[in-house]
Design a protein around this motif. Structure first.
Motif, PDB file in Angstrom:
ATOM      1  N   ALA A 148       0.524  -0.222  -7.991  1.00 35.06           N
ATOM      2  CA  ALA A 148      -0.024   1.132  -8.074  1.00 35.06           C
ATOM      3  C   ALA A 148      -1.393   1.162  -7.400  1.00 35.06           C
ATOM      4  O   ALA A 148      -1.948   0.135  -7.018  1.00 35.06           O
ATOM      5  CB  ALA A 148      -0.137   1.571  -9.532  1.00 35.06           C
ATOM      6  N   ARG A 149      -1.934   2.356  -7.278  1.00 34.20           N
ATOM      7  CA  ARG A 149      -3.228   2.520  -6.624  1.00 34.20           C
ATOM      8  C   ARG A 149      -4.355   1.999  -7.506  1.00 34.20           C
ATOM      9  O   ARG A 149      -4.326   2.157  -8.730  1.00 34.20           O
ATOM     10  CB  ARG A 149      -3.451   3.984  -6.267  1.00 34.20           C
ATOM     11  CG  ARG A 149      -2.677   4.428  -5.049  1.00 34.20           C
ATOM     12  CD  ARG A 149      -2.841   5.909  -4.780  1.00 34.20           C
ATOM     13  NE  ARG A 149      -2.057   6.728  -5.697  1.00 34.20           N
ATOM     14  CZ  ARG A 149      -1.890   8.040  -5.574  1.00 34.20           C
ATOM     15  NH1 ARG A 149      -2.489   8.683  -4.587  1.00 34.20           N
ATOM     16  NH2 ARG A 149      -1.147   8.712  -6.435  1.00 34.20           N
ATOM     17  N   ALA A 150      -5.363   1.424  -6.857  1.00 33.46           N
ATOM     18  CA  ALA A 150      -6.446   0.785  -7.603  1.00 33.46           C
ATOM     19  C   ALA A 150      -7.554   1.750  -7.985  1.00 33.46           C
ATOM     20  O   ALA A 150      -8.155   1.622  -9.056  1.00 33.46           O
ATOM     21  CB  ALA A 150      -7.025  -0.379  -6.789  1.00 33.46           C
ATOM     22  N   TRP A 151      -7.856   2.735  -7.128  1.00 31.01           N
ATOM     23  CA  TRP A 151      -9.041   3.554  -7.393  1.00 31.01           C
ATOM     24  C   TRP A 151      -8.945   4.366  -8.680  1.00 31.01           C
ATOM     25  O   TRP A 151      -9.952   4.520  -9.385  1.00 31.01           O
ATOM     26  CB  TRP A 151      -9.352   4.449  -6.190  1.00 31.01           C
ATOM     27  CG  TRP A 151      -8.391   5.583  -5.935  1.00 31.01           C
ATOM     28  CD1 TRP A 151      -7.355   5.609  -5.065  1.00 31.01           C
ATOM     29  CD2 TRP A 151      -8.391   6.866  -6.583  1.00 31.01           C
ATOM     30  NE1 TRP A 151      -6.699   6.808  -5.116  1.00 31.01           N
ATOM     31  CE2 TRP A 151      -7.318   7.611  -6.037  1.00 31.01           C
ATOM     32  CE3 TRP A 151      -9.193   7.459  -7.560  1.00 31.01           C
ATOM     33  CZ2 TRP A 151      -7.023   8.905  -6.451  1.00 31.01           C
ATOM     34  CZ3 TRP A 151      -8.898   8.762  -7.969  1.00 31.01           C
ATOM     35  CH2 TRP A 151      -7.825   9.468  -7.409  1.00 31.01           C
ATOM     36  N   PRO A 152      -7.757   4.911  -9.060  1.00 27.61           N
ATOM     37  CA  PRO A 152      -7.734   5.613 -10.354  1.00 27.61           C
ATOM     38  C   PRO A 152      -7.979   4.661 -11.532  1.00 27.61           C
ATOM     39  O   PRO A 152      -8.572   5.059 -12.539  1.00 27.61           O
ATOM     40  CB  PRO A 152      -6.328   6.218 -10.408  1.00 27.61           C
ATOM     41  CG  PRO A 152      -5.853   6.249  -8.986  1.00 27.61           C
ATOM     42  CD  PRO A 152      -6.457   5.035  -8.370  1.00 27.61           C
ATOM     43  N   ALA A 153      -7.510   3.418 -11.406  1.00 26.52           N
ATOM     44  CA  ALA A 153      -7.749   2.440 -12.470  1.00 26.52           C
ATOM     45  C   ALA A 153      -9.237   2.145 -12.586  1.00 26.52           C
ATOM     46  O   ALA A 153      -9.797   2.082 -13.692  1.00 26.52           O
ATOM     47  CB  ALA A 153      -6.972   1.156 -12.189  1.00 26.52           C
ATOM     48  N   ALA A 154      -9.888   1.959 -11.440  1.00 23.03           N
ATOM     49  CA  ALA A 154     -11.328   1.722 -11.443  1.00 23.03           C
ATOM     50  C   ALA A 154     -12.067   2.912 -12.044  1.00 23.03           C
ATOM     51  O   ALA A 154     -13.055   2.747 -12.782  1.00 23.03           O
ATOM     52  CB  ALA A 154     -11.814   1.447 -10.017  1.00 23.03           C
ATOM     53  N   ILE A 202      -0.962   7.123 -13.630  1.00 26.99           N
ATOM     54  CA  ILE A 202      -0.531   5.826 -14.170  1.00 26.99           C
ATOM     55  C   ILE A 202      -1.674   4.819 -14.087  1.00 26.99           C
ATOM     56  O   ILE A 202      -1.999   4.125 -15.060  1.00 26.99           O
ATOM     57  CB  ILE A 202       0.713   5.317 -13.418  1.00 26.99           C
ATOM     58  CG1 ILE A 202       1.911   6.224 -13.681  1.00 26.99           C
ATOM     59  CG2 ILE A 202       1.026   3.877 -13.821  1.00 26.99           C
ATOM     60  CD1 ILE A 202       3.171   5.802 -12.938  1.00 26.99           C
ATOM     61  N   SER A 203      -2.284   4.745 -12.922  1.00 27.98           N
ATOM     62  CA  SER A 203      -3.404   3.822 -12.745  1.00 27.98           C
ATOM     63  C   SER A 203      -4.597   4.230 -13.610  1.00 27.98           C
ATOM     64  O   SER A 203      -5.310   3.366 -14.144  1.00 27.98           O
ATOM     65  CB  SER A 203      -3.818   3.769 -11.277  1.00 27.98           C
ATOM     66  OG  SER A 203      -2.782   3.249 -10.480  1.00 27.98           O
ATOM     67  N   LEU A 204      -4.821   5.537 -13.723  1.00 26.98           N
ATOM     68  CA  LEU A 204      -5.933   6.012 -14.551  1.00 26.98           C
ATOM     69  C   LEU A 204      -5.752   5.580 -15.997  1.00 26.98           C
ATOM     70  O   LEU A 204      -6.697   5.098 -16.643  1.00 26.98           O
ATOM     71  CB  LEU A 204      -6.014   7.537 -14.467  1.00 26.98           C
ATOM     72  CG  LEU A 204      -7.143   8.198 -15.266  1.00 26.98           C
ATOM     73  CD1 LEU A 204      -8.499   7.811 -14.705  1.00 26.98           C
ATOM     74  CD2 LEU A 204      -6.974   9.719 -15.262  1.00 26.98           C
ATOM     75  N   ASP A 217       0.825  -1.207   0.000  1.00 30.37           N
ATOM     76  CA  ASP A 217       0.000   0.000   0.000  1.00 30.37           C
ATOM     77  C   ASP A 217       0.858   1.255   0.000  1.00 30.37           C
ATOM     78  O   ASP A 217       0.542   2.249  -0.649  1.00 30.37           O
ATOM     79  CB  ASP A 217      -0.928   0.000   1.221  1.00 30.37           C
ATOM     80  CG  ASP A 217      -1.998  -1.080   1.123  1.00 30.37           C
ATOM     81  OD1 ASP A 217      -2.248  -1.536  -0.005  1.00 30.37           O
ATOM     82  OD2 ASP A 217      -2.553  -1.462   2.165  1.00 30.37           O
ATOM     83  N   THR A 218       1.971   1.222   0.744  1.00 30.09           N
ATOM     84  CA  THR A 218       2.866   2.383   0.784  1.00 30.09           C
ATOM     85  C   THR A 218       3.506   2.621  -0.573  1.00 30.09           C
ATOM     86  O   THR A 218       3.610   3.757  -1.044  1.00 30.09           O
ATOM     87  CB  THR A 218       3.960   2.170   1.840  1.00 30.09           C
ATOM     88  OG1 THR A 218       3.337   1.955   3.117  1.00 30.09           O
ATOM     89  CG2 THR A 218       4.876   3.368   1.914  1.00 30.09           C
ATOM     90  N   ALA A 219       3.939   1.538  -1.218  1.00 30.80           N
ATOM     91  CA  ALA A 219       4.535   1.660  -2.544  1.00 30.80           C
ATOM     92  C   ALA A 219       3.517   2.183  -3.549  1.00 30.80           C
ATOM     93  O   ALA A 219       3.838   3.005  -4.411  1.00 30.80           O
ATOM     94  CB  ALA A 219       5.076   0.311  -3.005  1.00 30.80           C
ATOM     95  N   ALA A 220       2.280   1.716  -3.436  1.00 32.46           N
ATOM     96  CA  ALA A 220       1.233   2.171  -4.353  1.00 32.46           C
ATOM     97  C   ALA A 220       0.955   3.654  -4.182  1.00 32.46           C
ATOM     98  O   ALA A 220       0.688   4.373  -5.150  1.00 32.46           O
ATOM     99  CB  ALA A 220      -0.041   1.359  -4.142  1.00 32.46           C
ATOM    100  N   ALA A 221       1.020   4.110  -2.929  1.00 33.40           N
ATOM    101  CA  ALA A 221       0.739   5.519  -2.663  1.00 33.40           C
ATOM    102  C   ALA A 221       1.775   6.433  -3.302  1.00 33.40           C
ATOM    103  O   ALA A 221       1.498   7.604  -3.575  1.00 33.40           O
ATOM    104  CB  ALA A 221       0.683   5.757  -1.159  1.00 33.40           C
ATOM    105  N   ARG A 222       2.992   5.906  -3.538  1.00 31.27           N
ATOM    106  CA  ARG A 222       4.043   6.719  -4.147  1.00 31.27           C
ATOM    107  C   ARG A 222       3.861   6.849  -5.667  1.00 31.27           C
ATOM    108  O   ARG A 222       4.447   7.719  -6.292  1.00 31.27           O
ATOM    109  CB  ARG A 222       5.411   6.109  -3.845  1.00 31.27           C
ATOM    110  CG  ARG A 222       5.769   6.051  -2.358  1.00 31.27           C
ATOM    111  CD  ARG A 222       7.263   5.783  -2.191  1.00 31.27           C
ATOM    112  NE  ARG A 222       7.598   5.433  -0.837  1.00 31.27           N
ATOM    113  CZ  ARG A 222       7.855   4.194  -0.422  1.00 31.27           C
ATOM    114  NH1 ARG A 222       7.813   3.198  -1.286  1.00 31.27           N
ATOM    115  NH2 ARG A 222       8.150   3.939   0.833  1.00 31.27           N
ATOM    116  N   ARG A 223       3.098   5.963  -6.269  1.00 25.35           N
ATOM    117  CA  ARG A 223       2.898   5.998  -7.713  1.00 25.35           C
ATOM    118  C   ARG A 223       1.938   7.126  -8.075  1.00 25.35           C
ATOM    119  O   ARG A 223       0.914   7.311  -7.417  1.00 25.35           O
ATOM    120  CB  ARG A 223       2.301   4.674  -8.197  1.00 25.35           C
ATOM    121  CG  ARG A 223       3.117   3.445  -7.855  1.00 25.35           C
ATOM    122  CD  ARG A 223       4.201   3.215  -8.856  1.00 25.35           C
ATOM    123  NE  ARG A 223       4.862   1.913  -8.630  1.00 25.35           N
ATOM    124  CZ  ARG A 223       5.897   1.484  -9.304  1.00 25.35           C
ATOM    125  NH1 ARG A 223       6.400   2.243 -10.258  1.00 25.35           N
ATOM    126  NH2 ARG A 223       6.438   0.313  -9.049  1.00 25.35           N
TER     127      ARG A 223
END
Length: 307
Positions: free
Chosen positions: A91-97, A18-20, A8-14
């Motif tokens: 990476a973070r999931a919510w922008p991808a969603a 990118i996820s979007l 989760d910490t690594a994802a927060a740095r992305r």
């Protein structure tokens, strides 16, 4: 092995973009089969104007009862693939969603605007049958949008069980997507029988790979095994029954008759899909044993610590 907190910490740095982008690209790529050949709306039984197939308007979704399952599969897999990619990228999931949802909302709005115009809904000339057809198609697409979001969330989780389950549940839709993709390039003759025979076993291989990835420790992960194998057995029968019911023009939109037809076909289809389940079990068990032996520390079986 990374903990969930570290991931989760690594994802927060992305960066969120990118996820979007992942969500947008994944959903667009999975919708590609519907645009092969120009993306024209399929012929409609209830269309208000006599129109030749080549003169049908452009539509981002092939809205038709004959393509209902293909639409559902394309939407669902867009979310699952986006979730798996952002998980791989940590990476973070919510922008991808969000990216998946934006694409799906755009294609849905454009397609149903075209359908509403052709059915007479836009000018108020639609009859109850047109309204029922429009509402049924819209309801099915909205379910696909919702499950795409669920699939994106499941596939993006750091812990293995939920992504593995998402992959297992997506195995049968993957086969349907591949079939639709191949057939879209040759809509008249489809694909050779040999290709269909190969495609029959694709979900079994995917489910087996997901179960090997999931593993059996702790034993609670066996729930993923049970659900994944059950889905491999039941979902093809569900797809077959629904395709049969939706494709029966003689039923003329009678929902009760369509449900009865699906119920009659479903038990017969269940019997046909037993063998892929057996193949998946064998592959998953063998693969899991091999994986456990490969991950076993050297000298773990030697008495008194001797190697």
């Amino acid at each position: 092995m990374h903990s969930d907190t570290e991931v989760d910490t690594a994802a927060a740095r992305r960066p969120a973009w990118i996820s979007l982008v992942v969500g947008i690209v994944a959903s667009v790529v999975l919708l590609f089969p519907s645009w092969v050949g120009g993306g024209r709306l399929p012929l409609q039984n209830l269309w208000h104007e006599q129109t030749m197939p080549e003169d049908m308007p452009f539509s981002l979704l092939p809205l038709s009862q004959y393509y209902a399952l293909s639409i559902f599969v394309m939407l669902l897999l867009g979310g699952v693939v986006a979730g798996l990619v952002v998980r791989m990228l940590r990476a973070r999931a919510w922008p991808a969603a969000l990216g998946v949802l934006l694409v799906h909302l755009i294609v849905t709005a454009q397609s149903f605007a075209v359908l509403a115009n052709g059915l007479g809904i836009a000018d108020g000339s639609a009859r109850p049958r047109e309204m029922l057809y429009f509402g049924g198609m819209l309801g099915g697409v909205l379910v696909g949008l919702l499950l795409a979001q669920v699939g994106c969330w499941m596939a993006s989780r750091p812990a293995v069980p939920l992504p593995a389950l998402a992959v297992a549940l997506a195995a049968v839709p993957v086969r349907s997507w591949i079939s639709f993709m191949i057939a879209s390039f040759n809509p008249i003759t489809g694909y050779p029988q040999e290709v269909g025979m190969v495609l029959r076993w694709v979900p079994a291989v995917i489910v087996a790979a997901a179960l090997i990835w999931c593993g059996v420790r702790p034993l609670s992960r066996l729930v993923v095994w049970v659900v994944g194998l059950l889905a491999l057995w039941v979902l093809p029968a569900v797809f077959t029954a629904l395709s049969y019911a939706l494709g029966m023009r003689v039923l003329d939109g009678d929902v009760g008759e369509m449900a009865q037809a699906a119920a009659q076909v479903f038990p017969m289809a269940l019997g046909v899909e037993v063998w892929p389940v057996g193949v998946a079990v064998v592959l998953a068990v063998v693969g899991t044993v091999v994986r456990m032996l490969a991950e076993r520390p050297r000298g773990a079986g030697a008495p008194n610590g001797e190697s």
